[in-house]
Scaffold this motif. Structure first.
Motif, PDB file in Angstrom:
ATOM      1  N   PRO A   1     103.425 -36.446  50.176  1.00  0.00           N
ATOM      2  CA  PRO A   1     103.510 -36.929  49.039  1.00  0.00           C
ATOM      3  C   PRO A   1     104.097 -38.183  48.748  1.00  0.00           C
ATOM      4  N   ALA A   2     105.244 -38.811  49.430  1.00  0.00           N
ATOM      5  CA  ALA A   2     105.950 -39.720  49.112  1.00  0.00           C
ATOM      6  C   ALA A   2     105.517 -41.316  49.833  1.00  0.00           C
ATOM      7  N   SER A   3     104.389 -40.913  50.479  1.00  0.00           N
ATOM      8  CA  SER A   3     103.788 -42.201  51.379  1.00  0.00           C
ATOM      9  C   SER A   3     102.453 -42.727  50.894  1.00  0.00           C
ATOM     10  N   ASP A   4     102.092 -43.741  51.215  1.00  0.00           N
ATOM     11  CA  ASP A   4     100.831 -44.311  50.921  1.00  0.00           C
ATOM     12  C   ASP A   4      99.828 -43.804  49.604  1.00  0.00           C
ATOM     13  N   ALA A   5     100.360 -43.700  48.885  1.00  0.00           N
ATOM     14  CA  ALA A   5      99.664 -43.353  47.387  1.00  0.00           C
ATOM     15  C   ALA A   5      98.682 -44.306  47.065  1.00  0.00           C
ATOM     16  N   PHE A   6      97.616 -44.072  46.628  1.00  0.00           N
ATOM     17  CA  PHE A   6      96.770 -44.976  45.701  1.00  0.00           C
ATOM     18  C   PHE A   6      96.327 -44.392  44.612  1.00  0.00           C
ATOM     19  N   ALA A   7      96.128 -45.436  43.342  1.00  0.00           N
ATOM     20  CA  ALA A   7      95.815 -44.798  42.039  1.00  0.00           C
ATOM     21  C   ALA A   7      94.916 -45.776  41.590  1.00  0.00           C
ATOM     22  N   HIS A   8      93.847 -45.117  40.801  1.00  0.00           N
ATOM     23  CA  HIS A   8      92.939 -45.926  39.928  1.00  0.00           C
ATOM     24  C   HIS A   8      93.336 -46.078  38.612  1.00  0.00           C
ATOM     25  N   LEU A   9      93.421 -47.433  38.344  1.00  0.00           N
ATOM     26  CA  LEU A   9      94.051 -47.614  37.101  1.00  0.00           C
ATOM     27  C   LEU A   9      93.039 -48.479  36.295  1.00  0.00           C
ATOM     28  N   THR A  10      93.169 -48.527  34.989  1.00  0.00           N
ATOM     29  CA  THR A  10      92.493 -49.323  33.921  1.00  0.00           C
ATOM     30  C   THR A  10      93.497 -49.844  33.168  1.00  0.00           C
ATOM     31  N   ILE A  11      93.443 -51.258  33.136  1.00  0.00           N
ATOM     32  CA  ILE A  11      94.554 -52.070  32.505  1.00  0.00           C
ATOM     33  C   ILE A  11      93.838 -53.064  31.415  1.00  0.00           C
ATOM     34  N   ARG A  12      94.354 -52.899  30.381  1.00  0.00           N
ATOM     35  CA  ARG A  12      93.652 -53.602  29.205  1.00  0.00           C
ATOM     36  C   ARG A  12      94.741 -54.667  28.440  1.00  0.00           C
ATOM     37  N   ASP A  13      94.365 -55.784  28.270  1.00  0.00           N
ATOM     38  CA  ASP A  13      95.194 -56.777  27.451  1.00  0.00           C
ATOM     39  C   ASP A  13      94.668 -56.736  26.001  1.00  0.00           C
ATOM     40  N   THR A  14      95.589 -56.513  24.989  1.00  0.00           N
ATOM     41  CA  THR A  14      95.092 -56.275  23.654  1.00  0.00           C
ATOM     42  C   THR A  14      94.235 -57.778  23.117  1.00  0.00           C
ATOM     43  N   ARG A  15      94.521 -58.825  23.791  1.00  0.00           N
ATOM     44  CA  ARG A  15      94.017 -60.001  23.605  1.00  0.00           C
ATOM     45  C   ARG A  15      92.630 -60.416  24.299  1.00  0.00           C
ATOM     46  N   ALA A  16      91.960 -59.385  25.151  1.00  0.00           N
ATOM     47  CA  ALA A  16      90.794 -59.695  25.915  1.00  0.00           C
ATOM     48  C   ALA A  16      89.871 -58.468  25.776  1.00  0.00           C
ATOM     49  N   ALA A  17      88.721 -58.638  25.768  1.00  0.00           N
ATOM     50  CA  ALA A  17      87.677 -57.803  25.513  1.00  0.00           C
ATOM     51  C   ALA A  17      87.407 -56.941  26.577  1.00  0.00           C
TER      52      ALA A  17
ATOM     53  N   TRP B   1      91.701 -49.535  42.447  1.00  0.00           N
ATOM     54  CA  TRP B   1      92.493 -48.921  42.977  1.00  0.00           C
ATOM     55  C   TRP B   1      93.571 -49.878  43.192  1.00  0.00           C
ATOM     56  N   MET B   2      94.971 -49.410  43.198  1.00  0.00           N
ATOM     57  CA  MET B   2      96.193 -49.739  43.416  1.00  0.00           C
ATOM     58  C   MET B   2      96.756 -49.024  44.739  1.00  0.00           C
ATOM     59  N   ILE B   3      97.311 -49.863  45.585  1.00  0.00           N
ATOM     60  CA  ILE B   3      97.786 -48.821  46.899  1.00  0.00           C
ATOM     61  C   ILE B   3      99.452 -49.308  46.798  1.00  0.00           C
ATOM     62  N   ALA B   4     100.142 -48.287  46.948  1.00  0.00           N
ATOM     63  CA  ALA B   4     101.443 -48.350  46.900  1.00  0.00           C
ATOM     64  C   ALA B   4     102.202 -49.148  48.008  1.00  0.00           C
ATOM     65  N   SER B   5     101.650 -48.929  49.210  1.00  0.00           N
ATOM     66  CA  SER B   5     102.299 -49.493  50.408  1.00  0.00           C
ATOM     67  C   SER B   5     101.850 -51.067  50.610  1.00  0.00           C
ATOM     68  N   SER B   6     100.552 -51.378  49.980  1.00  0.00           N
ATOM     69  CA  SER B   6     100.099 -52.726  49.982  1.00  0.00           C
ATOM     70  C   SER B   6      99.675 -53.225  48.460  1.00  0.00           C
ATOM     71  N   PRO B   7     100.877 -53.600  47.645  1.00  0.00           N
ATOM     72  CA  PRO B   7     100.456 -53.943  46.385  1.00  0.00           C
ATOM     73  C   PRO B   7      99.484 -55.271  46.042  1.00  0.00           C
ATOM     74  N   ALA B   8      99.590 -56.168  47.284  1.00  0.00           N
ATOM     75  CA  ALA B   8      99.081 -57.342  47.066  1.00  0.00           C
ATOM     76  C   ALA B   8      97.275 -57.200  47.114  1.00  0.00           C
ATOM     77  N   LEU B   9      97.148 -56.228  47.896  1.00  0.00           N
ATOM     78  CA  LEU B   9      95.676 -55.804  48.407  1.00  0.00           C
ATOM     79  C   LEU B   9      94.748 -55.722  47.402  1.00  0.00           C
ATOM     80  N   SER B  10      95.319 -54.995  46.367  1.00  0.00           N
ATOM     81  CA  SER B  10      94.300 -54.963  44.921  1.00  0.00           C
ATOM     82  C   SER B  10      95.414 -54.969  43.988  1.00  0.00           C
ATOM     83  N   SER B  11      95.550 -56.166  43.264  1.00  0.00           N
ATOM     84  CA  SER B  11      96.681 -56.322  42.260  1.00  0.00           C
ATOM     85  C   SER B  11      96.144 -56.629  41.105  1.00  0.00           C
ATOM     86  N   LEU B  12      96.847 -56.611  40.045  1.00  0.00           N
ATOM     87  CA  LEU B  12      96.665 -57.009  38.540  1.00  0.00           C
ATOM     88  C   LEU B  12      96.804 -58.676  38.878  1.00  0.00           C
TER      89      LEU B  12
END
Length: 123
Positions: A69-85, A92-103
């Motif tokens: 459980p402590a390695s290579d987690a990946f999560a599906h996130l939805t991030i909204r900015d209050t100023r954007a529609a 998906w974000m990957i814990a071990s490679s944050p730059a691969l799919s980043s905000l």
């Protein structure tokens, strides 16, 4: 050439990894305000959201290798900015490679640290 092709076909199953995943009950995320330097950690359960500055971060799902459980987690996130529609991140974000799919946001960074499990820590 045929011998090489045959060797590659025979080696393919040996190269394939048996990667079974388990679903975490939540995730631990880290947030950074690039303007102020402020950081915060947020522990979210599936379906829960947290507000940080102008961002609302929602955890849809978190997965990790079943045996670790402590390695290579990946999560599906939805991030909204209050100023954007539209969401500023939906994927998906990957814990071990944050730059691969980043905000990609001028002020904020958000990254996944690990999944959490029913038992709690995820470590």
């Amino acid at each position: 050439m045929r011998v090489l092709a045959a060797l590659l076909l025979m080696a393919a199953p040996a190269l394939a990894q048996d990667v079974r995943t388990a679903e975490g009950s939540g995730a631990l995320l880290r947030w950074l305000d690039k303007m102020s330097g402020e950081t915060a950690d947020a522990e979210l359960m599936r379906g829960q959201s947290a507000v940080s500055g102008h961002l609302t971060i929602e955890l849809d799902e978190c997965r990790y290798p079943a045996g670790d459980p402590a390695s290579d987690a990946f999560a599906h996130l939805t991030i909204r900015d209050t100023r954007a529609a539209e969401p500023v991140f939906d994927g998906w974000m990957i814990a071990s490679s944050p730059a691969l799919s980043s905000l990609d946001h001028p002020r904020y960074d958000v990254w996944l640290l690990r999944c959490t499990t029913e038992a709690g820590s995820g470590e």
